[in-house]
Design a protein around this motif. Structure first.
Motif, mmCIF file in Angstrom:
data_model
loop_
_atom_site.group_PDB
_atom_site.id
_atom_site.type_symbol
_atom_site.label_atom_id
_atom_site.label_comp_id
_atom_site.label_asym_id
_atom_site.label_seq_id
_atom_site.Cartn_x
_atom_site.Cartn_y
_atom_site.Cartn_z
ATOM 1 N N VAL A 137 25.376 22.840 30.961
ATOM 2 C CA VAL A 137 24.472 22.844 29.816
ATOM 3 C C VAL A 137 24.350 21.438 29.266
ATOM 4 O O VAL A 137 25.333 20.692 29.189
ATOM 5 N N ASN A 138 23.130 21.069 28.916
ATOM 6 C CA ASN A 138 22.842 19.783 28.279
ATOM 7 C C ASN A 138 22.095 20.083 26.991
ATOM 8 O O ASN A 138 21.042 20.720 27.006
ATOM 9 N N ALA A 139 22.664 19.651 25.862
ATOM 10 C CA ALA A 139 22.092 19.969 24.554
ATOM 11 C C ALA A 139 21.299 18.803 23.999
ATOM 12 O O ALA A 139 21.698 17.638 24.131
ATOM 13 N N SER A 140 20.179 19.107 23.374
ATOM 14 C CA SER A 140 19.382 18.085 22.698
ATOM 15 C C SER A 140 19.993 17.783 21.340
ATOM 16 O O SER A 140 20.998 18.363 20.936
ATOM 17 N N THR A 141 19.383 16.876 20.608
ATOM 18 C CA THR A 141 19.864 16.526 19.277
ATOM 19 C C THR A 141 19.705 17.718 18.332
ATOM 20 O O THR A 141 18.633 18.326 18.258
ATOM 21 N N PRO A 142 20.772 18.106 17.609
ATOM 22 C CA PRO A 142 20.674 19.237 16.674
ATOM 23 C C PRO A 142 19.595 19.011 15.621
ATOM 24 O O PRO A 142 19.454 17.909 15.096
ATOM 25 N N MET A 143 18.831 20.084 15.337
ATOM 26 C CA MET A 143 17.772 20.005 14.330
ATOM 27 C C MET A 143 17.860 21.222 13.412
ATOM 28 O O MET A 143 17.094 22.167 13.523
ATOM 29 N N PRO A 144 18.847 21.240 12.473
ATOM 30 C CA PRO A 144 18.965 22.376 11.557
ATOM 31 C C PRO A 144 17.739 22.472 10.661
ATOM 32 O O PRO A 144 17.174 21.439 10.290
ATOM 33 N N PRO A 145 17.255 23.675 10.271
ATOM 34 C CA PRO A 145 17.857 24.960 10.635
ATOM 35 C C PRO A 145 17.260 25.565 11.903
ATOM 36 O O PRO A 145 17.417 26.751 12.147
ATOM 37 N N ASN A 146 16.559 24.760 12.702
ATOM 38 C CA ASN A 146 15.879 25.295 13.882
ATOM 39 C C ASN A 146 16.785 25.413 15.098
ATOM 40 O O ASN A 146 16.344 25.845 16.159
ATOM 41 N N GLY A 147 18.039 25.026 14.980
ATOM 42 C CA GLY A 147 18.954 25.123 16.102
ATOM 43 C C GLY A 147 18.784 23.982 17.083
ATOM 44 O O GLY A 147 18.224 22.928 16.771
ATOM 45 N N VAL A 148 19.266 24.206 18.295
ATOM 46 C CA VAL A 148 19.297 23.172 19.321
ATOM 47 C C VAL A 148 18.660 23.712 20.594
ATOM 48 O O VAL A 148 18.873 24.864 20.968
ATOM 49 N N GLU A 149 17.877 22.893 21.271
ATOM 50 C CA GLU A 149 17.363 23.274 22.584
ATOM 51 C C GLU A 149 18.381 22.877 23.639
ATOM 52 O O GLU A 149 18.852 21.733 23.656
ATOM 53 N N MET A 150 18.716 23.810 24.513
ATOM 54 C CA MET A 150 19.715 23.560 25.547
ATOM 55 C C MET A 150 19.123 23.828 26.922
ATOM 56 O O MET A 150 18.404 24.811 27.119
ATOM 57 N N SER A 151 19.446 22.936 27.857
ATOM 58 C CA SER A 151 19.003 23.078 29.246
ATOM 59 C C SER A 151 20.183 23.551 30.090
ATOM 60 O O SER A 151 21.259 22.943 30.054
ATOM 61 N N PHE A 152 19.972 24.616 30.844
ATOM 62 C CA PHE A 152 21.047 25.238 31.614
ATOM 63 C C PHE A 152 20.770 25.144 33.110
ATOM 64 O O PHE A 152 19.621 25.142 33.550
ATOM 65 N N GLN A 153 21.864 25.093 33.878
ATOM 66 C CA GLN A 153 21.837 25.242 35.323
ATOM 67 C C GLN A 153 22.836 26.333 35.691
ATOM 68 O O GLN A 153 23.906 26.435 35.078
ATOM 69 N N LEU A 154 22.492 27.141 36.677
ATOM 70 C CA LEU A 154 23.363 28.244 37.079
ATOM 71 C C LEU A 154 23.257 28.418 38.585
ATOM 72 O O LEU A 154 22.157 28.430 39.151
ATOM 73 N N SER A 155 24.414 28.546 39.241
ATOM 74 C CA SER A 155 24.436 28.680 40.694
ATOM 75 C C SER A 155 25.594 29.579 41.091
ATOM 76 O O SER A 155 26.696 29.490 40.521
ATOM 77 N N GLY A 156 25.347 30.456 42.071
ATOM 78 C CA GLY A 156 26.422 31.322 42.542
ATOM 79 C C GLY A 156 25.938 32.287 43.593
ATOM 80 O O GLY A 156 24.740 32.362 43.906
ATOM 81 N N ASN A 157 26.882 33.053 44.131
ATOM 82 C CA ASN A 157 26.583 34.035 45.169
ATOM 83 C C ASN A 157 26.671 35.447 44.622
ATOM 84 O O ASN A 157 27.646 35.809 43.958
ATOM 85 N N SER A 158 25.629 36.247 44.888
ATOM 86 C CA SER A 158 25.627 37.644 44.483
ATOM 87 C C SER A 158 24.488 38.370 45.192
ATOM 88 O O SER A 158 23.434 37.788 45.433
ATOM 89 N N SER A 159 24.715 39.636 45.518
ATOM 90 C CA SER A 159 23.635 40.461 46.068
ATOM 91 C C SER A 159 22.789 41.067 44.961
ATOM 92 O O SER A 159 21.766 41.695 45.231
ATOM 93 N N GLY A 160 23.230 40.884 43.702
ATOM 94 C CA GLY A 160 22.500 41.402 42.546
ATOM 95 C C GLY A 160 22.054 40.300 41.608
ATOM 96 O O GLY A 160 20.939 39.803 41.697
ATOM 97 N N TYR A 161 22.940 39.890 40.684
ATOM 98 C CA TYR A 161 22.582 38.832 39.751
ATOM 99 C C TYR A 161 23.817 38.027 39.373
ATOM 100 O O TYR A 161 24.963 38.489 39.497
ATOM 101 N N ILE A 162 23.578 36.791 38.925
ATOM 102 C CA ILE A 162 24.593 35.963 38.289
ATOM 103 C C ILE A 162 24.131 35.690 36.872
ATOM 104 O O ILE A 162 22.936 35.774 36.570
ATOM 105 N N ALA A 163 25.068 35.385 35.984
ATOM 106 C CA ALA A 163 24.674 35.201 34.585
ATOM 107 C C ALA A 163 25.644 34.274 33.872
ATOM 108 O O ALA A 163 26.826 34.169 34.232
ATOM 109 N N LEU A 164 25.113 33.603 32.853
ATOM 110 C CA LEU A 164 25.899 32.780 31.939
ATOM 111 C C LEU A 164 25.754 33.378 30.553
ATOM 112 O O LEU A 164 24.635 33.647 30.100
ATOM 113 N N GLY A 165 26.891 33.587 29.881
ATOM 114 C CA GLY A 165 26.869 34.206 28.563
ATOM 115 C C GLY A 165 27.345 33.263 27.471
ATOM 116 O O GLY A 165 28.223 32.424 27.700
ATOM 117 N N LEU A 166 26.745 33.392 26.283
ATOM 118 C CA LEU A 166 27.143 32.617 25.112
ATOM 119 C C LEU A 166 27.536 33.580 24.008
ATOM 120 O O LEU A 166 26.756 34.467 23.635
#
Length: 309
Positions: A137-166
Motif C-alpha cells: 500500500v502507498n498512501a497519499s498525503t492525508p487530507m482530513p476530513p476527507n481521508g486518504v487515497e491509498m494505492s494497493f497491490q495484491l498478488s497470490g495463488n487461488s482457484s477462487g479469490y485473494i483479498a486484503l483486509g483493513l
C-alpha cells in the motif's frame, strides 16, 4: 315520452299511473299498473352507484359523495407516497472504475521505502516462482476530513479469490475486504464488508478506481486505488492506522465463500512504509562493546610485556 296521472279510488287511496303513448299522435292511455308496482319491478342498474361503496350501507347513515371522494383521495395519496419512498431508496452498490492502462508489474521494489509491504511467507517475492501471498500500500498525503487515497497491490495463488483486509480489530467490528477474484476464468474485482464476529460478507458502498487485474491459471494479481480511507469514526483527523489482513477464499459460480485469514499484522500506520520493519540494532552499543574488548586486550598485553622485562 311517458306522462303520469293521479287518481283516487272510492276509499280515498291515491295512486299514480303512467300514461303510455297511444296510436294517435299526442294521445296517451292510462296504464292499469300503479307506478309503485312498476318501480319495484324495475331492473337493478348494472353499475353500482357511489353510495354502494360502503359495505355497511344497510346499517349506517348514507355517506355523502364528498366524504367518499375525500377517502379515495386519501388512499391514493398514501399509495403515491409509498411508491415514492420505494423508488428513492438507494441500492447499496460499490462504484468501481477500471484503469485505461491495463499494464502493471508487482514486485518488492520500494518495500519499506515508498510502500508498505506485507506478505506470507515472510519476505517472499511476488515476482518469483514460489508461492507468495503479497500485498502493498502507498498512501497519499492525508487530507482530513476527507481521508486518504491509498494505492494497493495484491498478488497470490487461488482457484477462487485473494483479498486484503483493513480493520481496527480482527475479532470485533468489521473489515473492509478488497477482493481480486477468478470468476468464470476471468478477473473480477469486488469490495465487501466482513463481519469480524461471524465472518459474514456483505455488499459495501465505496468507490474504488484505477482497477487493473489479471488471471493466469491460479495466479491472481491486481492493482487499485481507494479514495477517502479513514480509520477514525469521527473523521476529525485522517487516521491511517489499520490491522492488515491477507487471505483467500473459494468461489461458487459468482458467490464468494468465507474469507480465510492467512496473515494478520499488528496495528500499522499505512502512511509510513517502514512501520512494519524491525528497528535496527543501535550502532552505539556495538561501538561501546568493541572499545571495552579492545581496552581489555591492551591491558593484558601490557602486563605480559612488564613481566618479560
Amino acid at each position: 315520452m311517458t306522462r303520469f296521472t293521479e287518481t283516487t279510488d272510492s276509499r280515498g287511496t291515491k295512486e299514480v299511473h303512467a300514461l303510455q303513448p297511444g296510436s294517435q299522435s299526442g294521445a296517451f292511455t292510462e296504464s292499469p299498473t300503479p307506478l309503485s308496482e312498476l318501480l319495484k319491478a324495475a331492473p337493478t342498474p348494472a353499475s353500482p352507484s357511489l353510495l354502494s361503496i360502503n359495505p355497511d350501507w344497510d346499517h349506517q347513515k348514507p355517506t355523502s359523495v364528498s366524504t367518499i371522494t375525500a377517502s379515495k383521495m386519501e388512499r391514493a395519496f398514501i399509495l403515491l407516497m409509498a411508491t415514492v419512498v420505494l423508488s428513492v431508496t438507494p441500492e447499496v452498490k460499490a462504484v468501481l472504475t477500471n484503469a485505461n492502462n491495463t499494464q502493471f508489474n508487482i514486485t518488492r521494489t520500494g518495500c519499506g521505502v515508498t510502500k508498505l509491504c506485507v506478505e506470507t511467507p515472510a519476505d517472499c517475492d511476488p515476482a518469483g516462482n514460489g508461492t507468495c501471498l503479497f500485498g502493498s500500500v502507498n498512501a497519499s498525503t492525508p487530507m482530513p476530513p476527507n481521508g486518504v487515497e491509498m494505492s494497493f497491490q495484491l498478488s497470490g495463488n487461488s482457484s477462487g479469490y485473494i483479498a486484503l483486509g483493513l480493520t481496527k480489530n480482527q475479532t470485533e467490528g468489521t473489515t473492509i475486504l478488497l477482493i481480486c477474484a477468478k470468476i468464470n476464468e476471468t478477473f473480477e474485482f469486488r469490495i465487501n464488508s466482513r463481519n469480524n464476529s461471524d465472518g459474514t460478507l456483505s455488499t459495501m458502498d465505496r468507490e474504488v478506481t484505477e482497477i487493473r487485474g489479471t488471471v493466469d491459471g491460479e495466479m491472481i494479481q491486481c492493482e487499485f486505488d481507494v479514495p477517502g480511507l479513514n480509520a477514525s469514526s469521527t473523521r476529525n483527523a485522517a487516521d491511517t492506522s489499520y490491522v492488515v489482513l491477507l487471505g483467500s477464499g473459494s468461489v461458487n459460480g459468482s458467490t464468494l465463500g468465507p474469507f480465510n485469514v492467512r496473515f494478520a499484522s499488528d496495528l500499522l500506520n499505512l502512511a509510513d512504509p517502514s512501520s512494519n520493519l524491525s528497528p535496527p540494532a543501535s550502532s552505539g552499543n556495538k561501538c561501546g562493546l568493541h572499545s571495552h574488548v579492545l581496552a581489555f586486550l591492551v591491558s593484558i598485553l601490557t602486563m605480559s610485556a612488564l613481566r618479560t622485562v
